[in-house]
Design a protein around this motif. Structure first.
Motif, PDB file in Angstrom:
ATOM      1  N   MET A   5      -1.267   4.482   9.150  1.00 36.47           N
ATOM      2  CA  MET A   5      -1.075   3.607   8.000  1.00 36.47           C
ATOM      3  C   MET A   5       0.007   4.170   7.099  1.00 36.47           C
ATOM      4  SD  MET A   5      -2.994   0.949   8.271  1.00 36.47           S
ATOM      5  CE  MET A   5      -3.068   0.279   6.624  1.00 36.47           C
ATOM      6  N   THR A   6       0.847   3.280   6.587  1.00 42.96           N
ATOM      7  CA  THR A   6       2.028   3.706   5.856  1.00 42.96           C
ATOM      8  C   THR A   6       1.706   4.339   4.507  1.00 42.96           C
ATOM      9  OG1 THR A   6       4.099   2.954   4.892  1.00 42.96           O
ATOM     10  CG2 THR A   6       2.278   1.421   4.839  1.00 42.96           C
ATOM     11  N   LYS A   7       2.582   5.236   4.098  1.00 48.06           N
ATOM     12  CA  LYS A   7       2.493   5.832   2.761  1.00 48.06           C
ATOM     13  C   LYS A   7       3.679   5.391   1.910  1.00 48.06           C
ATOM     14  CE  LYS A   7       0.378  10.006   4.657  1.00 48.06           C
ATOM     15  NZ  LYS A   7       0.636   9.713   6.066  1.00 48.06           N
ATOM     16  N   SER A   8       4.371   4.328   2.324  1.00 45.29           N
ATOM     17  CA  SER A   8       5.601   3.940   1.642  1.00 45.29           C
ATOM     18  C   SER A   8       5.418   2.811   0.640  1.00 45.29           C
ATOM     19  CB  SER A   8       6.644   3.499   2.683  1.00 45.29           C
ATOM     20  OG  SER A   8       6.183   2.388   3.405  1.00 45.29           O
ATOM     21  N   GLU A  56      -5.245   4.412   1.564  1.00 46.62           N
ATOM     22  CA  GLU A  56      -4.753   5.779   1.381  1.00 46.62           C
ATOM     23  C   GLU A  56      -5.908   6.780   1.417  1.00 46.62           C
ATOM     24  OE1 GLU A  56      -1.783   7.279   0.962  1.00 46.62           O
ATOM     25  OE2 GLU A  56      -0.707   5.435   1.413  1.00 46.62           O
ATOM     26  N   LEU A  57      -7.035   6.402   0.812  1.00 45.17           N
ATOM     27  CA  LEU A  57      -8.210   7.273   0.834  1.00 45.17           C
ATOM     28  C   LEU A  57      -8.691   7.497   2.268  1.00 45.17           C
ATOM     29  CD1 LEU A  57     -10.649   8.753  -0.407  1.00 45.17           C
ATOM     30  CD2 LEU A  57     -11.741   6.510  -0.701  1.00 45.17           C
ATOM     31  N   GLU A  86      -5.575  -3.468  12.627  1.00 44.82           N
ATOM     32  CA  GLU A  86      -4.378  -2.819  12.090  1.00 44.82           C
ATOM     33  C   GLU A  86      -3.420  -3.832  11.489  1.00 44.82           C
ATOM     34  OE1 GLU A  86      -0.939   0.443  13.258  1.00 44.82           O
ATOM     35  OE2 GLU A  86      -2.195  -0.401  14.839  1.00 44.82           O
ATOM     36  N   VAL A  87      -3.219  -4.968  12.176  1.00 39.86           N
ATOM     37  CA  VAL A  87      -2.340  -6.013  11.655  1.00 39.86           C
ATOM     38  C   VAL A  87      -2.892  -6.566  10.349  1.00 39.86           C
ATOM     39  CG1 VAL A  87      -1.452  -8.338  12.079  1.00 39.86           C
ATOM     40  CG2 VAL A  87      -1.396  -6.635  13.902  1.00 39.86           C
ATOM     41  N   VAL A  88      -4.198  -6.793  10.309  1.00 39.72           N
ATOM     42  CA  VAL A  88      -4.831  -7.323   9.101  1.00 39.72           C
ATOM     43  C   VAL A  88      -4.670  -6.354   7.933  1.00 39.72           C
ATOM     44  CG1 VAL A  88      -7.007  -8.032   8.054  1.00 39.72           C
ATOM     45  CG2 VAL A  88      -6.499  -8.688  10.401  1.00 39.72           C
ATOM     46  N   LEU A  89      -4.979  -5.087   8.165  1.00 38.63           N
ATOM     47  CA  LEU A  89      -4.903  -4.083   7.104  1.00 38.63           C
ATOM     48  C   LEU A  89      -3.482  -3.943   6.576  1.00 38.63           C
ATOM     49  CD1 LEU A  89      -7.198  -1.331   8.685  1.00 38.63           C
ATOM     50  CD2 LEU A  89      -7.746  -2.763   6.714  1.00 38.63           C
ATOM     51  N   ARG A  90      -2.523  -3.865   7.477  1.00 39.86           N
ATOM     52  CA  ARG A  90      -1.125  -3.681   7.056  1.00 39.86           C
ATOM     53  C   ARG A  90      -0.616  -4.878   6.266  1.00 39.86           C
ATOM     54  NH1 ARG A  90       2.049   0.333   9.347  1.00 39.86           N
ATOM     55  NH2 ARG A  90       1.021   1.673  10.877  1.00 39.86           N
ATOM     56  N   ASN A  91      -0.956  -6.087   6.696  1.00 39.91           N
ATOM     57  CA  ASN A  91      -0.465  -7.270   5.994  1.00 39.91           C
ATOM     58  C   ASN A  91      -1.193  -7.500   4.679  1.00 39.91           C
ATOM     59  OD1 ASN A  91       1.611  -9.159   7.650  1.00 39.91           O
ATOM     60  ND2 ASN A  91       0.355  -7.974   9.075  1.00 39.91           N
TER      61      ASN A  91
END
Length: 439
Positions: free
Chosen positions: A363-366, A325-326, A300-305
């Protein structure tokens, strides 16, 4: 008598004037150097701060003064002593600090924020942190010789683990990858150039490649992302990038059914090992090809960063963001995860399928989402296939003619019930049975 302590404003003026003077004397042209270490947009940090802010060790200057991270300074000093003893055999650690100080203006230009440390303090921060990071990266080295830095001291054994399985080691790994906790790569190379060995560049490259390979959730995607990001970064100025990133939040969602919905109409999911560029939906066979993704406690940290980095360095590409997003849209429940896991697309090292579903749903949509032809074509193909399926058509008919007319049926049934109730009451009063002929 001690001299009076300078105020922040006075220190700032001294630093600015010194930087301008040094630039004039050295004739350095660092205006063309792109910013490479950014700040996380507030819209992202506010959603999950722990994914972006270091929790155990501060490596870069952004989080150096956070008191809760000072406990690690003792272990950083241990690494610095080891570098002095094993690698800097004929020079002093102070010489390494002075060497870094000579690149002060170039180092500062790599950071988006203004660094309020003076030249000497900043050089010491980088020298100590680079020593710690070097020892940590040694776990990804292929060397086994006796005099190598790969021999971890007893003081560091609970933090740095050659098997990379200990909890503390993985916690540091999560902090190392965070966007605001970075050291310029060229600076790490400069530190390695001080080591008493001829192949320092090759050794560093090996360690970094091993680090990226271990960390990457999609094993073939990082090279492509870096290449795309680099080509766009040459064309767009860093300042305009950051202004765009600081995006009012967008609520756009990719219109596509979930994995379970697609699976029910006959769509099959197949893994591909060629990265994000191989995402494809075959309209004839109804097969959705998705890259294999490895998920563990660091993912999660890897994906977000990675999403945050892509938004900063290449906001007009956003292929990795589009991919997240997909996945966010097609994964709603643990049943969706189960289908992808059994298809070999998700390699789950978390505790359950439910945790994976929670990861993707969080996961963020922003972050700005742009059009990515490869992914958009696959999304369009899946939507077309779904809309043409007979089961989907039946659902539409049911919703349109049955569910849509339900209020009328309810009204009609209610009137029948009232009529029958009235008839029963009348019969009880007038003894309807005498008008009914019994055979």
């Amino acid at each position: 008598m001690e001299p009076p302590k300078l105020s922040y404003e006075q220190e700032w003026v001294i630093q600015i004037s010194r930087a301008l003077e040094e630039d004039h004397l050295q004739d350095n042209d660092d205006e063309g150097l792109p910013v490479s270490i950014f700040s996380i947009p507030k819209t992202l940090i506010s959603l999950k701060p722990d994914a972006y802010i270091p929790q155990l060790v501060a490596l870069g200057p952004y989080h150096h003064r956070r008191l809760e991270l000072f406990e690690m300074e003792h272990f950083k000093l241990t690494s610095a002593k080891k570098v002095q003893k094993k690698c800097l055999q004929h020079i002093k650690f102070k010489d390494l600090v002075n060497h870094i100080a000579q690149s002060d203006s170039i180092v500062r230009s790599c950071y988006l924020r203004f660094l309020e440390f003076d030249q000497e303090t900043l050089a010491w921060i980088f020298a100590i942190n680079a020593s710690f990071l070097s020892e940590y990266l040694q776990t990804y080295s292929s060397e086994t010789e006796q005099g190598s830095l790969t021999r971890i001291s007893s003081k560091m054994a609970h933090l740095i683990d050659c098997t990379r399985r200990k909890t503390a080691h993985r916690a540091i790994l999560r902090d190392v990858i965070k966007l605001e906790n970075q050291i310029p790569l060229f600076l790490l190379r400069e530190v390695h150039s001080f080591y008493q060995r001829e192949d320092h560049d090759e050794a560093l490259a090996t360690m970094l490649m091993g680090f990226c390979k271990d960390l990457s959730p999609i094993k073939r995607s990082l090279t492509r992302i870096k290449r795309l990001a680099g080509s766009v970064a040459e064309e767009v100025e860093s300042a305009s990038h950051q202004m765009e990133v600081e995006l009012s939040p967008l609520v756009e969602e990719i219109p596509i059914p979930s994995v379970t919905q697609l699976h029910k109409i006959g769509v099959n999911f197949r893994p591909t090992k060629r990265g994000l560029g191989s995402i494809y939906f075959n309209k004839n066979s109804g097969i959705f090809y998705l890259p294999v993704i490895h998920l563990d406690d660091n993912s999660e940290v890897v994906l977000r960063n990675l999403v945050a980095y892509e938004a900063c360095i290449a906001p007009e590409v956003m292929i990795f963001t589009r991919y997240t997003e997909l996945m966010n849209r097609i994964i709603d429940t643990e049943e969706d995860v189960r289908i992808l896991r059994e298809a070999g697309i998700i390699l789950n090292r978390l505790k359950s399928d439910e945790e994976v579903a929670t990861l993707w749903n969080g996961m963020t949509k922003s972050v700005k989402v742009t059009k990515v032809p490869i992914l958009d074509k696959a999304i369009e193909g899946a939507n077309t296939y779904y809309s043409k399926s007979w089961k989907a058509r039946m659902n539409v008919i049911m919703k349109k003619y049955i569910v849509g007319s339900w209020p009328c049926l309810t009204f009609f049934a209610a009137n029948i019930m009232i009529l029958l109730s009235t008839l029963e009451t009348a019969c009880s009063m007038y003894n309807c049975s005498k008008w009914v002929k019994v055979p």
